[in-house]
Design an enzyme around this catalytic site. Structure first.
Site, short mmCIF file in Angstrom:
data_model
loop_
_atom_site.label_atom_id
_atom_site.label_comp_id
_atom_site.label_asym_id
_atom_site.label_seq_id
_atom_site.Cartn_x
_atom_site.Cartn_y
_atom_site.Cartn_z
N ARG A 173 0.67 -1.27 0.18
CA ARG A 173 0.00 -0.02 -0.09
C ARG A 173 1.04 1.16 0.07
O ARG A 173 0.51 2.41 0.68
CB ARG A 173 -0.98 -0.11 1.10
CG ARG A 173 -1.80 -1.04 1.33
CD ARG A 173 -3.01 -1.20 0.03
NE ARG A 173 -3.64 -2.13 0.21
CZ ARG A 173 -3.39 -3.40 -0.51
NH1 ARG A 173 -2.36 -3.41 -1.36
NH2 ARG A 173 -4.31 -4.40 -0.38
N SER A 220 -10.29 0.09 4.40
CA SER A 220 -9.59 -0.32 5.32
C SER A 220 -8.94 0.85 6.08
O SER A 220 -8.33 1.60 5.30
CB SER A 220 -8.64 -1.14 5.09
OG SER A 220 -9.30 -2.55 4.50
N GLU A 291 -3.96 3.10 7.19
CA GLU A 291 -3.97 2.96 5.90
C GLU A 291 -4.38 4.24 5.29
O GLU A 291 -3.88 4.73 3.95
CB GLU A 291 -4.64 1.59 5.41
CG GLU A 291 -4.63 1.51 3.56
CD GLU A 291 -4.98 0.17 3.37
OE1 GLU A 291 -4.81 -0.93 3.94
OE2 GLU A 291 -5.57 0.15 2.12
C1 LIG Z 1 -15.32 1.41 -0.05
C2 LIG Z 1 -13.91 1.40 -0.30
C3 LIG Z 1 -13.02 0.36 -0.64
C4 LIG Z 1 -11.57 0.36 -0.72
N1 LIG Z 1 -10.97 -0.89 -1.07
C5 LIG Z 1 -9.85 -0.85 -1.34
C6 LIG Z 1 -9.21 -1.91 -1.72
O1 LIG Z 1 -9.74 -2.99 -1.64
N2 LIG Z 1 -7.79 -1.82 -1.52
C7 LIG Z 1 -7.05 -0.84 -1.59
O2 LIG Z 1 -5.76 -0.89 -1.82
N3 LIG Z 1 -7.68 0.53 -1.37
C8 LIG Z 1 -9.11 0.52 -1.12
N4 LIG Z 1 -9.77 1.56 -0.68
C9 LIG Z 1 -8.84 2.80 -0.50
C10 LIG Z 1 -8.65 3.99 -1.59
O3 LIG Z 1 -9.65 3.29 -2.51
C11 LIG Z 1 -7.44 3.62 -2.22
O4 LIG Z 1 -6.16 4.04 -1.41
C12 LIG Z 1 -7.02 4.33 -3.58
O5 LIG Z 1 -6.12 4.10 -3.98
C13 LIG Z 1 -7.40 6.06 -3.35
O6 LIG Z 1 -7.52 6.42 -4.83
P1 LIG Z 1 -8.20 7.92 -4.89
O7 LIG Z 1 -8.09 8.39 -6.12
O8 LIG Z 1 -9.56 8.08 -4.19
O9 LIG Z 1 -6.91 9.08 -4.13
P2 LIG Z 1 -7.33 9.89 -2.95
O10 LIG Z 1 -8.16 9.41 -1.85
O11 LIG Z 1 -7.87 11.23 -3.70
O12 LIG Z 1 -5.64 10.19 -2.48
C14 LIG Z 1 -4.94 9.14 -2.09
C15 LIG Z 1 -3.48 9.51 -2.08
O13 LIG Z 1 -3.11 9.77 -3.39
C16 LIG Z 1 -2.61 10.85 -3.88
N5 LIG Z 1 -2.85 10.88 -5.22
C17 LIG Z 1 -4.37 10.96 -5.90
N6 LIG Z 1 -4.12 11.13 -7.12
C18 LIG Z 1 -3.10 11.33 -7.41
C19 LIG Z 1 -2.25 11.67 -8.73
N7 LIG Z 1 -2.98 11.56 -10.03
N8 LIG Z 1 -0.78 11.90 -8.57
C20 LIG Z 1 -0.17 11.77 -7.46
N9 LIG Z 1 -1.00 11.32 -6.18
C21 LIG Z 1 -2.18 11.14 -6.24
C22 LIG Z 1 -3.14 11.85 -2.86
O14 LIG Z 1 -2.21 13.12 -2.78
C23 LIG Z 1 -3.30 11.15 -1.76
O15 LIG Z 1 -1.97 11.03 -1.02
C24 LIG Z 1 -10.97 1.39 -0.72
C25 LIG Z 1 -11.63 2.86 -0.34
C26 LIG Z 1 -13.02 2.46 -0.24
C27 LIG Z 1 -13.76 4.16 0.10
#
Ligand SMILES: Cc1cc2nc3c(=O)[nH]c(=O)nc-3n(C[C@H](O)[C@H](O)[C@H](O)COP(=O)(O)OP(=O)(O)OC[C@H]3O[C@@H](n4cnc5c(N)ncnc54)[C@H](O)[C@@H]3O)c2cc1C
Length: 299
Positions: A173, A220, A291
């Site tokens: 992660r 998580s 996480e």
């Molecule tokens: C219902 C639910 C289920 C989930 N299940 C999982 C799962 O099964 N496995 C898992 O690993 N995670 C899971 N997650 C967590 C989450 O979806 C992941 O961490 C995901 O990768 C975050 O993506 P995001 O686009 O929403 O990023 P954000 O939440 O918007 O940002 C997260 C981080 O990434 C950075 N970031 C975002 N976009 C960029 C970019 N373009 N360039 C550089 N940095 C960037 C942000 O600055 C921040 O540090 C879940 C979340 C929810 C709500």
């Protein structure tokens, strides 16, 4: 901030002011973010960075907010949305995906083009940029297994460069410091040919729906402490499932999630997170690591 707003208008960079955690975070609660900017080109990113640096305003890339909790006191800075970078291309067994492409759309494109790569991840409510940065994973598959290259904008130099997979410091992660002060504009994913992509994706989506709560959450709360064993297992054993603080709840369905049952604040979330952490530490000696990402000031 007023001068800064004027500069962004001059530079023709779309933005919104004072959006709340309800609108930005998948937890659907938390404080306000002073400004969310929506650049759609590298030149817009360059202008935005120059203005933010000039006014010493903090900024960070933002995807779909599915891993970010904004403390109730808000964030006096800029979320740089990736949504303007949503190009998609499928070629052979490769997918080139803009950082702002939602996984849902990417998975549809993979299925349409018979490219097997993202099936296990289907249903994560995230952007490709966020998933690459956090090395998102599920059911034994993670981004590290399928990413072959990322194109980034460097906020410090204003330059665009390509980072090959071998130079990305993927771990559980995390991508280490690879993308610090960088915005992922594009990620190339390499899979293999298959005509069962849609079916397999549906299977994993079904598994996800069976085990995960439907209330808003950030997924998580804690990282796994050992391969295969989520902290949710220990939270469950400690009898904490269903515990509530204000509008937040340690999910009665899955102990690893804190959900918003309605009106939950970031403070409610953090109180439950602290409780779960401390009880698991006391009972099982596990020092659970976050996480989720927490930003902003206390309310
Ligand atoms: C219902 C639910 C289920 C989930 N299940 C999982 C799962 O099964 N496995 C898992 O690993 N995670 C899971 N997650 C967590 C989450 O979806 C992941 O961490 C995901 O990768 C975050 O993506 P995001 O686009 O929403 O990023 P954000 O939440 O918007 O940002 C997260 C981080 O990434 C950075 N970031 C975002 N976009 C960029 C970019 N373009 N360039 C550089 N940095 C960037 C942000 O600055 C921040 O540090 C879940 C979340 C929810 C709500």
């Amino acid at each position: 901030m007023v001068d800064l707003f004027e500069r962004l208008i001059e530079a023709r960079i779309p933005f919104k002011e004072n959006l709340s955690g309800k609108e930005l975070s998948a937890y659907r609660g938390g404080g306000k973010v002073a400004l969310v900017a929506y650049p759609e080109s590298v030149s817009a990113l360059q202008k935005l960075t120059a203005v933010a640096e000039e006014y010493s305003v903090p900024y960070l890339p933002f995807g779909l907010g599915s891993n970010i909790l904004i403390r109730d006191g808000g964030f006096d800075g800029i979320f740089v949305s990736s949504i303007g970078f949503r190009n998609i291309r499928a070629e052979g067994n490769r997918l080139t995906l803009g950082g702002g492409v939602a996984l849902k759309r990417a998975a549809e494109c993979a299925a349409e083009n018979g490219i097997s790569a993202l099936e296990e991840l289907t249903g994560i409510p995230a952007s490709i940029g966020g998933m690459t940065k956090s090395n998102a994973g599920a059911f034994g598959k993670e981004m590290a297994d399928i990413v072959s290259e990322a194109t980034v904008f460097d906020f410090k130099t204003g330059k665009v460069s390509k980072i090959p997979r071998a130079d990305i410091d993927f771990g559980y992660r995390t991508s280490g410091e690879t993308f610090d002060k960088k915005m992922i504009l594009e990620t190339v994913i390499t899979g293999c040919r298959s005509d069962k992509v849609k079916k397999v994706s549906e299977h994993y989506l079904d598994q996800r729906k069976k085990t995960q709560p439907s209330f808003p959450s950030l997924g998580s709360v804690f990282k796994r402490s050992a391969p295969g064993v989520g902290i949710g297992y220990y939270i469950d054993r400690a009898g904490l499932k269903g515990t509530r603080r204000g509008g937040a709840e340690i999910s009665a369905k899955h102990g690893g999630f804190i959900v918003n049952r309605g009106g939950g604040t970031a403070g409610d979330y953090l109180e439950l997170k602290r409780l779960a952490h401390d009880v698991v530490f006391r009972k099982f000696g596990i020092d659970a690591e976050d996480e989720i990402e927490i930003i902003g000031k206390d309310g």
